[in-house]
Design an enzyme around this catalytic site. Sequence first.
Site, PDB file in Angstrom:
ATOM      1  N   HIS A 142       0.802  -1.311  -0.132  1.00  0.00           N
ATOM      2  CA  HIS A 142      -0.089  -0.051  -0.099  1.00  0.00           C
ATOM      3  C   HIS A 142       0.575   1.332   0.111  1.00  0.00           C
ATOM      4  O   HIS A 142       1.882   1.321   0.632  1.00  0.00           O
ATOM      5  CB  HIS A 142      -0.925  -0.114   1.095  1.00  0.00           C
ATOM      6  N   ASP A 144      -0.360   4.373   0.718  1.00  0.00           N
ATOM      7  CA  ASP A 144      -0.668   5.596   1.796  1.00  0.00           C
ATOM      8  C   ASP A 144      -0.101   5.247   3.517  1.00  0.00           C
ATOM      9  O   ASP A 144       0.451   3.902   3.459  1.00  0.00           O
ATOM     10  CB  ASP A 144      -2.140   5.504   2.186  1.00  0.00           C
ATOM     11  N   ASP A 175       6.552   0.544   6.592  1.00  0.00           N
ATOM     12  CA  ASP A 175       4.792   0.259   6.318  1.00  0.00           C
ATOM     13  C   ASP A 175       4.303   1.338   5.462  1.00  0.00           C
ATOM     14  O   ASP A 175       3.907   2.373   5.826  1.00  0.00           O
ATOM     15  CB  ASP A 175       4.274   0.585   8.044  1.00  0.00           C
ATOM     16  N   GLU A 209      -5.156   1.899   2.615  1.00  0.00           N
ATOM     17  CA  GLU A 209      -5.107   0.637   3.426  1.00  0.00           C
ATOM     18  C   GLU A 209      -5.431   0.973   4.818  1.00  0.00           C
ATOM     19  O   GLU A 209      -5.661   0.457   5.594  1.00  0.00           O
ATOM     20  CB  GLU A 209      -3.831  -0.068   3.209  1.00  0.00           C
ATOM     21  N   GLU A 210      -4.558   2.172   5.190  1.00  0.00           N
ATOM     22  CA  GLU A 210      -4.242   2.677   6.500  1.00  0.00           C
ATOM     23  C   GLU A 210      -5.903   2.997   7.068  1.00  0.00           C
ATOM     24  O   GLU A 210      -5.984   3.085   8.345  1.00  0.00           O
ATOM     25  CB  GLU A 210      -3.424   3.850   6.805  1.00  0.00           C
ATOM     26  N   ASP A 236       1.172 -10.353   1.053  1.00  0.00           N
ATOM     27  CA  ASP A 236       0.736  -8.909   1.215  1.00  0.00           C
ATOM     28  C   ASP A 236       1.825  -8.454   2.491  1.00  0.00           C
ATOM     29  O   ASP A 236       2.555  -9.314   3.094  1.00  0.00           O
ATOM     30  CB  ASP A 236      -0.694  -8.876   1.745  1.00  0.00           C
ATOM     31  N   HIS A 482       3.758   2.796  12.977  1.00  0.00           N
ATOM     32  CA  HIS A 482       2.689   3.880  13.349  1.00  0.00           C
ATOM     33  C   HIS A 482       3.341   4.788  14.395  1.00  0.00           C
ATOM     34  O   HIS A 482       2.581   5.653  14.858  1.00  0.00           O
ATOM     35  CB  HIS A 482       1.348   3.326  13.767  1.00  0.00           C
TER      36      HIS A 482
HETATM   37  C1  LIG Z   1       6.284 -13.907  18.954  1.00  0.00           C
HETATM   38  C2  LIG Z   1       5.921 -12.672  19.262  1.00  0.00           C
HETATM   39  C3  LIG Z   1       7.133 -11.312  18.814  1.00  0.00           C
HETATM   40  C4  LIG Z   1       6.407 -10.192  18.888  1.00  0.00           C
HETATM   41  C5  LIG Z   1       7.035  -9.284  17.881  1.00  0.00           C
HETATM   42  C6  LIG Z   1       5.997  -8.636  17.135  1.00  0.00           C
HETATM   43  C7  LIG Z   1       6.351  -8.365  15.562  1.00  0.00           C
HETATM   44  C8  LIG Z   1       5.663  -7.388  14.893  1.00  0.00           C
HETATM   45  C9  LIG Z   1       5.838  -7.436  13.278  1.00  0.00           C
HETATM   46  C10 LIG Z   1       5.371  -6.635  12.685  1.00  0.00           C
HETATM   47  C11 LIG Z   1       4.359  -5.516  13.299  1.00  0.00           C
HETATM   48  C12 LIG Z   1       2.834  -5.971  12.557  1.00  0.00           C
HETATM   49  C13 LIG Z   1       2.514  -4.928  11.743  1.00  0.00           C
HETATM   50  C14 LIG Z   1       1.405  -5.491  10.712  1.00  0.00           C
HETATM   51  C15 LIG Z   1       0.859  -4.839   9.644  1.00  0.00           C
HETATM   52  C16 LIG Z   1      -0.278  -3.955  10.078  1.00  0.00           C
HETATM   53  C17 LIG Z   1      -0.955  -3.131   8.970  1.00  0.00           C
HETATM   54  C18 LIG Z   1      -1.741  -2.075   9.740  1.00  0.00           C
HETATM   55  O1  LIG Z   1      -1.116  -0.930  10.395  1.00  0.00           O
HETATM   56  N1  LIG Z   1      -3.143  -2.147   9.539  1.00  0.00           N
HETATM   57  C19 LIG Z   1      -4.061  -0.984   9.984  1.00  0.00           C
HETATM   58  C20 LIG Z   1      -4.954  -0.542   8.912  1.00  0.00           C
HETATM   59  C21 LIG Z   1      -6.079  -1.708   8.472  1.00  0.00           C
HETATM   60  N2  LIG Z   1      -5.870  -2.220   7.352  1.00  0.00           N
HETATM   61  O2  LIG Z   1      -6.986  -2.140   9.147  1.00  0.00           O
HETATM   62  C22 LIG Z   1      -4.587  -1.654  11.383  1.00  0.00           C
HETATM   63  O3  LIG Z   1      -5.136  -0.868  11.930  1.00  0.00           O
HETATM   64  O4  LIG Z   1      -4.221  -2.676  11.766  1.00  0.00           O
HETATM   65 ZN   LIG Z   2       0.570  -1.123   6.143  1.00  0.00          ZN
HETATM   66 ZN   LIG Z   3      -0.014   0.477   8.955  1.00  0.00          ZN
END
Ligand SMILES: CCCCCCCC/C=C\CCCCCCCC(=O)N[C@@H](CC(N)=O)C(=O)O
Ligand SMILES: [Zn+2]
Ligand SMILES: [Zn+2]
Length: 522
Positions: A142, A144, A175, A209-210, A236, A482
């Site tokens: 994405h 944005d 991100d 996406e955000e 993705d 974020h």
């Molecule tokens: C075994 C445990 C270890 C803990 C480590 C944590 C690892 C974190 C790695 C990545 C972070 C996760 C990020 C995921 C992508 C999120 C995408 C996002 O921000 N989405 C938004 C918007 C939406 N599409 O809804 C959201 O609010 O989720």
């Molecule tokens: Zn993202």
């Molecule tokens: Zn994000």
Amino acid sequence: MTDRSATFNILKLVKIVSLSLLFVVLVCFVAATLRTLTFDVNAGLQLAHWEKTNNIASDINQHQRNELLENFREAIRIPTMSTTKTQLNITALGEFDSLLRKVFPTVFSSHLVQHEVVANYSHLFWVPGSDLALVPYMLLAHIDVVPADENDGWEAPPFSAKEMDGFIYGRGTIDNKQSVMGILQALEYLLIRGYSPQRGFFIGLGHDEEVSGLQGAMNIVKVLKKKGVQLAFILDEGLAVLDGVISGLQGPAALIGISEKGKATVKLSVFKAPGHSSMPPRESSIGILAGAVKRLEDNPMPILFGEGPERRTFEHLAHRFGLPIKFVMSNMWLFSPLIGRVMERSPDTNAFLRTTTAVTMFNSGVKVNVLPSLAEAYVNLRIHPAQTVQEVLEFIQSTVGDERVKIELVDGFDPLPVSSYDETSFGFQTIKKTLLDQFPQVTVAPGLCIGNTDSRHYTDLTKDIYRFTPTWIRPGDTQRFHGINERISKENYEELVVFYFNLIQNCDIKELPSPHSAGHEL
Ligand SMILES: CCCCCCCC/C=C\CCCCCCCC(=O)N[C@@H](CC(N)=O)C(=O)O
Ligand SMILES: [Zn+2]
Ligand SMILES: [Zn+2]
């Protein structure tokens, strides 16, 4: 959250294991009569010789190294912020469109690539394969980003793409502009080097996406459905390569998201007749609502560790821990309550255990001497795969336990289905092979994506959706998503380009080698 709290504190686990030793020994004797204890649940998934697909080498010369980095920095400098569903920076989105056309001229002019703009600012690319019998796949990313305020403590302005100590700083660096630019840069280089795929593939770049992808991703899906497209798999954004984040683990772990948590946004509201502040009632609308919110925070949703795909993560990683952790991880059926107790202490590991409850907005009052009629709060819950939106609502109802508090579901969806990850899973194994060729020191494991992604809109097009980018996350980096000081190393961005370059070629394989023939470990 500190670096320390961001790591899985193995010392605490060892302490608890020791204290519980007597109990565990007793339980083991009883349990061993019913279930088998193992020392190493997942010591090796083997696959055989991988047919040679990487005909074009992924060498990058100094000129290309500078070029790909400059392209990426230009992308970071464009503030493509999504603030709400109706507040997108459309000027920036327009600029981003021009940037893509400028820096990837071959992608936009090649007769091998079809391109379409969707919902004004999203992009859909289709690269047909020469072998029509091969089911196409799709790469998503994405454009944005979430808003960023320099005054929050950024070491470099968030849209400067400033280079410091080998890192590029800026909103979107992890991100998710690293994927947008990484995928298209890889395709640009492949096309320049004369590549033409055997297996067709799509690239979808969403622009909202955000704020849930209701315009970008949803309309791309509509276009694909109209064409009757079915996909072998989707890759993705999502999880990453965790290096030193899970302490006690030998070497880095690449977690490929095979599912993602569900979501519910719930509005709590209390209405009371307004009046003069000199004659307040015993309880105000604000006080009643604050009590409800406090009860929700004091009573988190139950720990469900072991009941979702996160269990598979630890079983896959078990053989990379030393004893006694290896034994604990290999026998999750017995030890998951114990592991859960340790993991809930830190927000980023807690997120894998349960449905999380975050109070994100609280509004009330208009004037200091007027009793407010309405108090409202919004609660954002991320639903563990073993629960549903309905169950979460019932839990909130009983925890709040006050009929004066109105509870409304604003929006929500259940956790996403679990994609395949066994030895016959084309998408999972191809991603894994590509990763291991590039990063042989990494242990690959399936994981649960704790955030949501555009890919959740694509479930009618494929049963296999993976959420992963080969972005290296080290202690302290999880807060950069974020947060402030979002950054990626120059080396890692280059690795991303190489990863997509090789992945696209690896997908040309007709089918996976038989898992039972000898040889190459996947
Ligand atoms: C075994 C445990 C270890 C803990 C480590 C944590 C690892 C974190 C790695 C990545 C972070 C996760 C990020 C995921 C992508 C999120 C995408 C996002 O921000 N989405 C938004 C918007 C939406 N599409 O809804 C959201 O609010 O989720
Ligand atoms: Zn993202
Ligand atoms: Zn994000």
